[in-house]
Design a protein around this motif. Structure first.
Motif, PDB file in Angstrom:
ATOM      1  N   SER A  18       0.793  -0.995  -0.041  1.00 39.40           N
ATOM      2  CA  SER A  18       0.167   0.254  -0.238  1.00 39.40           C
ATOM      3  C   SER A  18       0.998   2.059   0.145  1.00 39.40           C
ATOM      4  CB  SER A  18      -0.932  -0.482   1.551  1.00 39.40           C
ATOM      5  OG  SER A  18      -0.253   0.023   1.934  1.00 39.40           O
ATOM      6  N   GLN A  19       2.139   1.406   0.645  1.00 36.67           N
ATOM      7  CA  GLN A  19       2.955   2.329   0.710  1.00 36.67           C
ATOM      8  C   GLN A  19       3.101   2.845  -0.472  1.00 36.67           C
ATOM      9  OE1 GLN A  19       5.815   1.525   4.373  1.00 36.67           O
ATOM     10  NE2 GLN A  19       3.168   2.382   5.552  1.00 36.67           N
ATOM     11  N   ALA A  20       3.397   1.533  -1.515  1.00 36.35           N
ATOM     12  CA  ALA A  20       4.546   1.650  -2.800  1.00 36.35           C
ATOM     13  C   ALA A  20       3.736   1.719  -3.796  1.00 36.35           C
ATOM     14  CB  ALA A  20       5.396   0.018  -2.838  1.00 36.35           C
ATOM     15  N   GLY A  21       1.791   2.048  -3.525  1.00 36.85           N
ATOM     16  CA  GLY A  21       1.503   2.587  -4.359  1.00 36.85           C
ATOM     17  C   GLY A  21       0.946   1.227  -5.643  1.00 36.85           C
ATOM     18  N   ILE A  22       1.500  -0.267  -5.274  1.00 43.55           N
ATOM     19  CA  ILE A  22       0.779  -1.228  -5.336  1.00 43.55           C
ATOM     20  C   ILE A  22      -0.472  -1.359  -6.212  1.00 43.55           C
ATOM     21  CG2 ILE A  22       1.951  -3.456  -6.389  1.00 43.55           C
ATOM     22  CD1 ILE A  22       4.566  -2.767  -5.315  1.00 43.55           C
ATOM     23  N   SER A  23      -1.052  -2.111  -7.075  1.00 44.56           N
ATOM     24  CA  SER A  23      -2.191  -1.748  -7.499  1.00 44.56           C
ATOM     25  C   SER A  23      -2.787  -2.877  -6.388  1.00 44.56           C
ATOM     26  CB  SER A  23      -2.332  -2.239  -8.485  1.00 44.56           C
ATOM     27  OG  SER A  23      -3.704  -2.938  -9.266  1.00 44.56           O
ATOM     28  N   THR A  24      -3.845  -3.188  -6.063  1.00 48.74           N
ATOM     29  CA  THR A  24      -4.221  -4.632  -5.527  1.00 48.74           C
ATOM     30  C   THR A  24      -4.710  -5.566  -5.959  1.00 48.74           C
ATOM     31  OG1 THR A  24      -6.843  -2.791  -5.227  1.00 48.74           O
ATOM     32  CG2 THR A  24      -5.813  -2.760  -3.338  1.00 48.74           C
ATOM     33  N   ASP A  25      -4.592  -5.300  -6.656  1.00 49.14           N
ATOM     34  CA  ASP A  25      -5.443  -5.902  -8.217  1.00 49.14           C
ATOM     35  C   ASP A  25      -3.648  -7.101  -8.263  1.00 49.14           C
ATOM     36  OD1 ASP A  25      -7.270  -5.236  -9.090  1.00 49.14           O
ATOM     37  OD2 ASP A  25      -7.059  -4.919 -10.559  1.00 49.14           O
ATOM     38  N   LEU A  26      -2.383  -6.140  -7.928  1.00 49.97           N
ATOM     39  CA  LEU A  26      -1.548  -6.916  -8.068  1.00 49.97           C
ATOM     40  C   LEU A  26      -1.227  -7.565  -6.552  1.00 49.97           C
ATOM     41  CD1 LEU A  26       0.921  -5.158 -10.113  1.00 49.97           C
ATOM     42  CD2 LEU A  26      -0.380  -7.221 -10.693  1.00 49.97           C
ATOM     43  N   ALA A  27      -1.626  -7.379  -5.790  1.00 47.52           N
ATOM     44  CA  ALA A  27      -1.075  -8.007  -3.820  1.00 47.52           C
ATOM     45  C   ALA A  27      -0.931  -9.243  -4.064  1.00 47.52           C
ATOM     46  CB  ALA A  27      -2.599  -7.245  -3.243  1.00 47.52           C
ATOM     47  N   GLY A  28      -1.757  -9.890  -4.369  1.00 47.00           N
ATOM     48  CA  GLY A  28      -1.207 -11.277  -4.218  1.00 47.00           C
ATOM     49  C   GLY A  28      -0.302 -11.754  -4.696  1.00 47.00           C
ATOM     50  N   ALA A  29       0.109 -11.368  -6.403  1.00 47.02           N
ATOM     51  CA  ALA A  29       0.769 -11.842  -6.828  1.00 47.02           C
ATOM     52  C   ALA A  29       2.484 -11.074  -6.681  1.00 47.02           C
ATOM     53  CB  ALA A  29       0.855 -12.021  -8.409  1.00 47.02           C
ATOM     54  N   VAL A  30       2.518  -9.828  -6.292  1.00 42.96           N
ATOM     55  CA  VAL A  30       3.368  -9.624  -5.765  1.00 42.96           C
ATOM     56  C   VAL A  30       4.041 -10.032  -3.992  1.00 42.96           C
ATOM     57  CG1 VAL A  30       4.327  -7.239  -3.940  1.00 42.96           C
ATOM     58  CG2 VAL A  30       3.054  -6.861  -6.680  1.00 42.96           C
ATOM     59  N   THR A  31       2.579 -10.606  -3.159  1.00 44.78           N
ATOM     60  CA  THR A  31       3.653 -11.509  -2.279  1.00 44.78           C
ATOM     61  C   THR A  31       4.179 -12.406  -2.556  1.00 44.78           C
ATOM     62  OG1 THR A  31       1.591 -10.015  -0.957  1.00 44.78           O
ATOM     63  CG2 THR A  31       2.367 -12.150   0.522  1.00 44.78           C
ATOM     64  N   LYS A  32       3.561 -12.778  -3.095  1.00 50.44           N
ATOM     65  CA  LYS A  32       3.797 -14.715  -3.284  1.00 50.44           C
ATOM     66  C   LYS A  32       5.110 -14.110  -4.177  1.00 50.44           C
ATOM     67  CE  LYS A  32       3.021 -18.464  -6.579  1.00 50.44           C
ATOM     68  NZ  LYS A  32       5.093 -18.526  -6.904  1.00 50.44           N
ATOM     69  N   GLU A  33       6.008 -13.605  -5.399  1.00 48.33           N
ATOM     70  CA  GLU A  33       6.668 -13.694  -5.131  1.00 48.33           C
ATOM     71  C   GLU A  33       7.841 -13.262  -4.036  1.00 48.33           C
ATOM     72  OE1 GLU A  33       7.738 -13.935  -8.139  1.00 48.33           O
ATOM     73  OE2 GLU A  33       6.422 -14.710  -8.987  1.00 48.33           O
ATOM     74  N   THR A  34       7.390 -11.853  -3.524  1.00 50.11           N
ATOM     75  CA  THR A  34       8.407 -11.735  -2.673  1.00 50.11           C
ATOM     76  C   THR A  34       8.815 -12.806  -1.462  1.00 50.11           C
ATOM     77  OG1 THR A  34       7.401  -9.703  -2.300  1.00 50.11           O
ATOM     78  CG2 THR A  34       8.288 -10.668  -0.385  1.00 50.11           C
ATOM     79  N   GLY A  35       7.590 -13.499  -1.082  1.00 46.77           N
ATOM     80  CA  GLY A  35       8.136 -14.545  -0.559  1.00 46.77           C
ATOM     81  C   GLY A  35       9.001 -15.864  -1.255  1.00 46.77           C
ATOM     82  N   ASP A  36       8.662 -16.206  -2.493  1.00 49.20           N
ATOM     83  CA  ASP A  36       9.467 -17.242  -3.421  1.00 49.20           C
ATOM     84  C   ASP A  36      11.102 -16.474  -3.071  1.00 49.20           C
ATOM     85  OD1 ASP A  36       7.282 -17.981  -4.146  1.00 49.20           O
ATOM     86  OD2 ASP A  36       6.808 -17.567  -5.966  1.00 49.20           O
ATOM     87  N   SER A  37      11.236 -15.019  -3.326  1.00 49.40           N
ATOM     88  CA  SER A  37      12.462 -14.398  -3.350  1.00 49.40           C
ATOM     89  C   SER A  37      12.963 -14.714  -1.943  1.00 49.40           C
ATOM     90  CB  SER A  37      12.436 -13.265  -3.518  1.00 49.40           C
ATOM     91  OG  SER A  37      13.711 -12.431  -3.718  1.00 49.40           O
ATOM     92  N   ILE A  38      12.627 -14.586  -0.983  1.00 49.19           N
ATOM     93  CA  ILE A  38      13.628 -14.706   0.174  1.00 49.19           C
ATOM     94  C   ILE A  38      13.733 -16.360   0.776  1.00 49.19           C
ATOM     95  CG2 ILE A  38      13.114 -15.059   3.006  1.00 49.19           C
ATOM     96  CD1 ILE A  38      11.134 -11.823   2.481  1.00 49.19           C
ATOM     97  N   ILE A  39      12.373 -17.402   0.003  1.00 49.55           N
ATOM     98  CA  ILE A  39      12.571 -18.654   0.746  1.00 49.55           C
ATOM     99  C   ILE A  39      13.721 -18.799  -0.498  1.00 49.55           C
ATOM    100  CG2 ILE A  39      11.451 -21.090   0.576  1.00 49.55           C
ATOM    101  CD1 ILE A  39       9.057 -19.656   1.158  1.00 49.55           C
ATOM    102  N   ASN A  40      13.632 -18.837  -1.391  1.00 55.21           N
ATOM    103  CA  ASN A  40      14.856 -19.480  -2.387  1.00 55.21           C
ATOM    104  C   ASN A  40      16.411 -19.082  -2.202  1.00 55.21           C
ATOM    105  OD1 ASN A  40      12.625 -21.139  -4.050  1.00 55.21           O
ATOM    106  ND2 ASN A  40      12.593 -19.980  -5.288  1.00 55.21           N
TER     107      ASN A  40
END
Length: 158
Positions: A18-40
């Motif tokens: 929300s602070q970065a101004g990323i669309s709420t439509d992309l929130a789930g995908a952005v969170t998934k990519e964030t998780g993948d990056s950290i876990i990987n």
């Protein structure tokens, strides 16, 4: 452990999205990519045998996360994923990744240093190594084989 990390990622990411101004439509995908990056990033560190970086990071080495190679790798991977897979602008992706990854790592370190169940280094290795990680954990915690055995066990995990 991975479930606990995923929940933490979701909590920190939602605030940063929300602070970065990323669309709420992309929130789930952005969170998934964030998780993948950290876990990987953690998996790569463990499978590459760089336990020193992992233990240093989780042991409280967060004074300058932006100079930590493992953290920088996670940020770089996340920026790449956000721009190539989701079409975010590079500036937005860099700002988001540069904020969310350190925030999540700081939370993990805090939980690890606080002794919170499920956030210890052995929990992390066990989660990413599955059932084959017992030999590695035994080696790290003083088993018969020592560090050489730990390194051999690491090679077999991934």
């Amino acid at each position: 452990m991975i479930d606990q990390i995923t929940k933490l990622i979701e909590q920190v990411s939602s605030k940063e999205i929300s602070q970065a101004g990323i669309s709420t439509d992309l929130a789930g995908a952005v969170t998934k990519e964030t998780g993948d990056s950290i876990i990987n990033g953690f998996k790569d560190s463990i499978s590459g045998g760089d336990l020193g970086a992992l233990t240093s990071l989780l042991g409280g080495g967060t004074s300058n996360l932006m100079s930590n190679p493992m953290v920088m790798g996670m940020i770089t991977n996340l920026v790449g994923s956000l721009t190539s897979k989701l079409g975010l602008g590079e500036g937005i992706a860099k700002n988001f990744a540069g904020s969310v990854i350190p925030g999540i790592i700081e939370s993990l370190v805090s939980k690890s240093k606080g002794g919170e169940s499920g956030f210890q280094i052995t929990d992390l290795i066990s989660s990413f190594g599955g059932g084959d990680s017992k030999g590695l954990l035994d080696s790290l915690t003083g088993g018969k084989e020592g560090l050489g055995g730990a390194m051999n066990a690491l090679k077999g995990l991934f």
